[in-house]
Each structure stands twice: as structure tokens, then as C-alpha cells.
Design a protein around this motif. Structure first.
Motif, mmCIF file in Angstrom:
data_model
loop_
_atom_site.group_PDB
_atom_site.id
_atom_site.type_symbol
_atom_site.label_atom_id
_atom_site.label_comp_id
_atom_site.label_asym_id
_atom_site.label_seq_id
_atom_site.Cartn_x
_atom_site.Cartn_y
_atom_site.Cartn_z
ATOM 1 N N UNK A 161 52.966 -29.187 -3.398
ATOM 2 C CA UNK A 161 52.620 -28.715 -4.734
ATOM 3 C C UNK A 161 53.069 -29.675 -5.820
ATOM 4 N N UNK A 162 54.150 -30.440 -5.568
ATOM 5 C CA UNK A 162 54.721 -31.297 -6.597
ATOM 6 C C UNK A 162 55.142 -32.667 -6.085
ATOM 7 N N UNK A 163 54.724 -33.032 -4.889
ATOM 8 C CA UNK A 163 55.160 -34.297 -4.290
ATOM 9 C C UNK A 163 54.153 -34.799 -3.272
ATOM 10 N N UNK A 164 54.285 -36.080 -2.959
ATOM 11 C CA UNK A 164 53.519 -36.705 -1.892
ATOM 12 C C UNK A 164 54.492 -37.178 -0.829
ATOM 13 N N UNK A 174 60.198 -48.078 13.965
ATOM 14 C CA UNK A 174 60.991 -47.522 12.873
ATOM 15 C C UNK A 174 60.056 -46.998 11.789
ATOM 16 N N UNK A 175 59.770 -45.737 11.865
ATOM 17 C CA UNK A 175 58.924 -45.104 10.861
ATOM 18 C C UNK A 175 59.713 -43.978 10.197
ATOM 19 N N UNK A 176 59.374 -43.693 8.955
ATOM 20 C CA UNK A 176 60.023 -42.597 8.243
ATOM 21 C C UNK A 176 59.083 -42.059 7.165
ATOM 22 N N UNK A 177 59.397 -40.870 6.696
ATOM 23 C CA UNK A 177 58.618 -40.252 5.631
ATOM 24 C C UNK A 177 59.193 -40.668 4.290
ATOM 25 N N UNK A 178 58.367 -41.196 3.430
ATOM 26 C CA UNK A 178 58.766 -41.515 2.058
ATOM 27 C C UNK A 178 58.264 -40.398 1.154
ATOM 28 N N UNK A 179 59.098 -40.016 0.195
ATOM 29 C CA UNK A 179 58.747 -38.947 -0.739
ATOM 30 C C UNK A 179 58.479 -39.554 -2.111
ATOM 31 N N UNK A 180 57.462 -39.068 -2.774
ATOM 32 C CA UNK A 180 57.179 -39.466 -4.148
ATOM 33 C C UNK A 180 57.019 -38.182 -4.965
ATOM 34 N N UNK A 181 58.069 -37.824 -5.687
ATOM 35 C CA UNK A 181 58.069 -36.629 -6.533
ATOM 36 C C UNK A 181 57.248 -36.924 -7.788
ATOM 37 N N UNK A 182 56.302 -36.047 -8.126
ATOM 38 C CA UNK A 182 55.509 -36.254 -9.331
ATOM 39 C C UNK A 182 56.371 -36.039 -10.562
ATOM 40 N N UNK A 183 56.110 -36.790 -11.635
ATOM 41 C CA UNK A 183 56.893 -36.635 -12.864
ATOM 42 C C UNK A 183 56.708 -35.239 -13.469
ATOM 43 N N UNK A 184 57.798 -34.688 -13.969
ATOM 44 C CA UNK A 184 57.769 -33.351 -14.563
ATOM 45 C C UNK A 184 56.829 -33.281 -15.767
ATOM 46 N N UNK A 185 56.750 -34.355 -16.544
ATOM 47 C CA UNK A 185 55.887 -34.335 -17.735
ATOM 48 C C UNK A 185 54.406 -34.187 -17.357
ATOM 49 N N UNK A 186 54.034 -34.602 -16.152
ATOM 50 C CA UNK A 186 52.651 -34.378 -15.693
ATOM 51 C C UNK A 186 52.503 -32.972 -15.109
ATOM 52 N N UNK A 187 53.486 -32.551 -14.336
ATOM 53 C CA UNK A 187 53.389 -31.257 -13.652
ATOM 54 C C UNK A 187 53.446 -30.059 -14.587
ATOM 55 N N UNK A 188 54.156 -30.169 -15.701
ATOM 56 C CA UNK A 188 54.345 -29.000 -16.555
ATOM 57 C C UNK A 188 53.032 -28.395 -17.044
ATOM 58 N N UNK A 240 44.075 -31.286 -15.172
ATOM 59 C CA UNK A 240 43.481 -32.212 -16.139
ATOM 60 C C UNK A 240 44.039 -33.607 -15.899
ATOM 61 N N UNK A 241 43.194 -34.590 -15.964
ATOM 62 C CA UNK A 241 43.633 -35.967 -15.869
ATOM 63 C C UNK A 241 44.144 -36.356 -14.494
ATOM 64 N N UNK A 242 44.715 -37.547 -14.439
ATOM 65 C CA UNK A 242 45.270 -38.042 -13.187
ATOM 66 C C UNK A 242 46.433 -38.979 -13.500
ATOM 67 N N UNK A 243 47.234 -39.240 -12.480
ATOM 68 C CA UNK A 243 48.309 -40.219 -12.580
ATOM 69 C C UNK A 243 48.203 -41.138 -11.371
ATOM 70 N N UNK A 244 48.798 -42.319 -11.483
ATOM 71 C CA UNK A 244 48.704 -43.322 -10.430
ATOM 72 C C UNK A 244 50.116 -43.670 -9.962
ATOM 73 N N UNK A 245 50.266 -43.793 -8.640
ATOM 74 C CA UNK A 245 51.549 -44.162 -8.049
ATOM 75 C C UNK A 245 51.405 -45.520 -7.380
ATOM 76 N N UNK A 246 52.288 -46.453 -7.743
ATOM 77 C CA UNK A 246 52.311 -47.769 -7.117
ATOM 78 C C UNK A 246 53.238 -47.690 -5.915
ATOM 79 N N UNK A 247 52.702 -47.896 -4.735
ATOM 80 C CA UNK A 247 53.515 -47.831 -3.525
ATOM 81 C C UNK A 247 54.426 -49.052 -3.403
#
Length: 192
Positions: free
Chosen positions: A123-126, A138-152, A175-182
Motif C-alpha cells: 500500500x505504501x512501499x515497493x 546473494x539475493x535480498x529484498x530491497x524496500x523503497x518506502x514512498x514519500x509521505x508527501x505523495x501518499x497523504x 493523481x499523478x505519479x512519482x519516479x524512483x531511481x534504483x
């Protein structure tokens, strides 16, 4: 179309788990939740694969006091976009419990075949499965929490897609979209 049969592994009798008292699909139709009157609940994919179950499957007759819905389910409901399963146990009807889920980005965006990354959305993360450089197996899960200013104003996440270079993720909600640089592990928010 052939009918599909879903159920628990052998060892769970109808007397023990009781009758089905709640049955409901997620809003996107990708998962089915089932609650039983005497004991437990389970979630199945649209293809019949069991995704989770509150009843232990290796030793189903053993009851653990920490087991969720040990005395059955009174009520269940899916939250927005199917990210949560909310339920009330028969034994304690004054408390509602919530289980959070993540799902594959492919459930809402089947055109991500260019991506070689496994990406899950909550709901709030990738979450994305990554391999550490120069380390075999060696693999692992990386978390990217969405910024609160977008989620609110846009909660919850609806769509995720990956650039063909596999370096950027775009996330859209109400509304709108945001971009995450991996590469930079940084969110880019565009505001008006």
C-alpha cells in the motif's frame, strides 16, 4: 471453463474447521479469502494456489494459542485495493485484526515483460528482489518506502512500471505519479 476446487491439505476435517462463514474476492479479483466458523482462514490466488493459511499445515490437529482465528472467524473484509485483510475472531469480537499483503506489479500492469526484476507493491512501499554485485547466490529484498508527501493525498499505490533500462520505477496512485531511481535509491516528486 473447468471448475476449480480449492482446499486445505489432508488432516483438516470439516468438523474441526467448520463451515465457510465468509468468502470474498479482493477488489482486483486476484485473491480469494475464506473464513471458517470453527477455526482459521486462508487466502488463495485466482488460480487456486494457497497464498496463506492460519491453520498449521504440517501438524493441523495441534492448536497453538498464538494461532490467528483459533476459534473461528466472525467477519472478514478486504481493505482498499486488497492490500489488507481485516477480520474479527469469534473468540474476541471486540478486536479487529489486520493482515497486510503485497502483490506482484504484474497484477495491474501486465506489460512489464521488459523487466528482469521481481517487483512487489504494498500500500505504501515497493519491494524488489536484487542481487548483490560480485556475490554468487546473494539475493535480498530491497524496500523503497514512498514519500509521505505523495501518499497523504494519493494512498494507496495503484500502478507500478519499470523503465526498459531497469533503472527507474514509476508509481501512480489517485493523481499523478512519482519516479524512483534504483541507482540513487531516491524518489523524484513532481509538484504543482
Amino acid at each position: 471453463q473447468l471448475p476449480r476446487q480449492i482446499g486445505l491439505s489432508n488432516g483438516n476435517s470439516l468438523v474441526e474447521i467448520g463451515s465457510v462463514c465468509w468468502l470474498g474476492w479482493t477488489p482486483d479479483g486476484c485473491a480469494l479469502g475464506i473464513g471458517w466458523s470453527n477455526r482459521g482462514f486462508a487466502v488463495f490466488s485466482q488460480y487456486g494456489c494457497r497464498l496463506c493459511c492460519s491453520i498449521p499445515q504440517l501438524e493441523p490437529l495441534t492448536k497453538n494459542q498464538k494461532e490467528l482465528a483459533l476459534k473461528g472467524v466472525q467477519y472478514m473484509a478486504w481493505g482498499p485495493e486488497g492490500y489488507h485483510l481485516i477480520f474479527v475472531e469469534r473468540a474476541n469480537q471486540s478486536v479487529a485484526l489486520q493482515i497486510s499483503f503485497v502483490k506482484s506489479c504484474l497484477t495491474r500492469n501486465p506489460h512489464m515483460s521488459c523487466s528482469n526484476k521481481l517487483i512487489m507493491q504494498g500500500e505504501d512501499r515497493l519491494l524488489f528482489l536484487t542481487k548483490r554485485a560480485h556475490e554468487i547466490n546473494s539475493v535480498h529484498w530491497s524496500h523503497a518506502q514512498l514519500p509521505q508527501e505523495y501518499l497523504q493525498d494519493n494512498w494507496p499505490i495503484k500502478y507500478v512500471t519499470v523503465a526498459s533500462s531497469n533503472t527507474y520505477l514509476a508509481v501512480a496512485a489517485k493523481r499523478g505519479f512519482i519516479v524512483y531511481s534504483m541507482l540513487q535509491r531516491k524518489w523524484h516528486i513532481f509538484g504543482d
